[in-house]
Design an enzyme around this catalytic site. Structure first.
Site, short mmCIF file in Angstrom:
data_model
loop_
_atom_site.label_atom_id
_atom_site.label_comp_id
_atom_site.label_asym_id
_atom_site.label_seq_id
_atom_site.Cartn_x
_atom_site.Cartn_y
_atom_site.Cartn_z
N HIS A 5 -3.61 7.01 1.84
CA HIS A 5 -4.03 5.69 1.38
C HIS A 5 -5.42 5.39 1.92
O HIS A 5 -5.72 5.61 3.10
CB HIS A 5 -3.04 4.63 1.87
CG HIS A 5 -3.53 3.24 1.72
ND1 HIS A 5 -4.02 2.73 0.53
CD2 HIS A 5 -3.61 2.22 2.62
CE1 HIS A 5 -4.38 1.47 0.71
NE2 HIS A 5 -4.14 1.14 1.96
N ASN A 12 -10.29 -0.20 -1.03
CA ASN A 12 -8.85 -0.15 -0.81
C ASN A 12 -8.15 -0.75 -2.03
O ASN A 12 -8.34 -1.92 -2.33
CB ASN A 12 -8.52 -0.95 0.46
CG ASN A 12 -7.04 -1.02 0.78
OD1 ASN A 12 -6.20 -0.79 -0.08
ND2 ASN A 12 -6.73 -1.37 2.01
N CYS A 63 0.81 -1.22 0.00
CA CYS A 63 0.00 0.00 0.00
C CYS A 63 0.84 1.27 0.00
O CYS A 63 0.32 2.36 -0.27
CB CYS A 63 -0.94 0.00 1.19
SG CYS A 63 -1.95 -1.50 1.31
#
Length: 320
Positions: free
Chosen positions: A247, A277, A111
């Site tokens: 993020h 996500n 990520c």
């Protein structure tokens, strides 16, 4: 001289999958997902691949920057879900956008991948080795999810985001990067095991495993410190920042970071609700959405921050 973002682009799969759609195939509901994560829907790939979405995002970023693929000298893709072990996704992009001059490679920081790509590209540009770069974050996470595990699979989506970088007098002001490998297995996905004349293993696919509570504790503890570090390096405080582009992991993480920094949640734009996500792609996709909506003004001070698998984190303070 520093490194400036000259253009952005993004690409999402065409197919929208809502929480209600998932409720038809597993024991979950829109209310269960939405109240715990902030996610209402996500895009899942059908015909799209990681390299296809990268190329679409790259071409849009090049158009936004007023450049062609032939001008690009460096391509870095942050991804953990490339189409091949080799060639790299970056080499696939290089070929498809006609970037014949470019050096191309992938980085796997989960990520945090887009922030790691930005940091690496910045170092190359500051050293004078290259004058420009194309960086991307891209994932097809749906192919590594266990779609019977409702605690994990409902969180993730697919997509790609890109940014074109150039050496310029304004842009990046400070970085903070780090990893905690000792806790890395709270978010993991195994690769292929040894399989040779000496040992044999079944080739059943491995899926993402996540300890959600541990990931949450890591994020809400580490991310504010990382952001405070880039602010301190530049002699600024949170009130000087126009936008915090983080993020998109979970709405509760974003709310907690805002609270710990003493900043209004209005400064934390979201794409989580309609994208889910998307790991390395979350930050560049959100940045491109903001750019296309005219939310980014010349001179704005912006913080980008990625965090996740590794465990890893990266933050940058820049002037738009």
């Amino acid at each position: 001289m520093t490194t400036r973002i000259m253009g952005t682009g993004s690409c999402l799969p065409q197919t929208v999958v809502t929480n209600d759609d998932l409720a038809k195939i597993m024991d979950t509901s829109d209310e269960w997902i939405r109240t715990r994560t902030g996610i209402r829907e996500r895009r899942l790939a059908k015909e799209e691949t990681t390299s296809f979405m990268c190329c679409e995002a790259a071409l849009r970023a090049l158009e936004d920057a007023g450049m062609s693929g032939e001008e690009i000298e460096l391509i870095i893709v942050g991804t953990l879900t490339g189409d091949y072990v080799t060639p790299s996704t970056a080499c696939e992009v290089q070929a498809k956008i006609g970037a014949k001059r470019a050096v191309a490679f992938d980085v796997n920081a989960a990520c945090s991948g887009f922030l790691f790509a930005l940091h690496i590209a910045h170092a190359y540009l500051q050293a004078g080795i290259y004058q420009n770069a194309l960086i991307l974050g891209a994932e097809t996470l749906s192919k590594i999810m266990d779609w019977s595990d409702r605690s994990t699979c409902v969180l993730f989506g697919d997509g790609a985001g890109a940014a074109v970088l150039k050496r310029d007098e304004r842009g990046v002001l400070s970085f903070d990067m780090g990893c905690d490998g000792a806790k890395g297995h709270v978010l993991s996905c195994k690769g292929r095991p040894n399989n040779n004349p000496l040992v044999s293993h079944p080739t059943e696919p491995e899926f993402v495993h996540m300890d959600g509570q541990e990931v949450y504790k890591f994020a809400v503890g580490r991310v504010p410190k990382s952001i405070q570090s880039v602010l301190a390096q530049s002699g600024m405080d949170a009130g000087d920042i126009s936008w915090f582009v983080l993020h998109q992991a979970n709405i509760r993480i974003l709310q907690s970071v805002a609270k710990r920094l003493g900043v209004s949640e209005e400064k934390f734009p979201i794409s989580l609700d309609h994208c889910g996500n998307i790991s390395a792609a979350s930050v560049p996709i959100l940045l491109d959405e903001m750019n296309q909506k005219g939310m980014l003004k010349r001179g704005d001070k912006i913080v980008l921050s990625g965090f996740g698998g590794g465990l890893s984190w990266g933050s940058v303070l820049l002037e738009w």
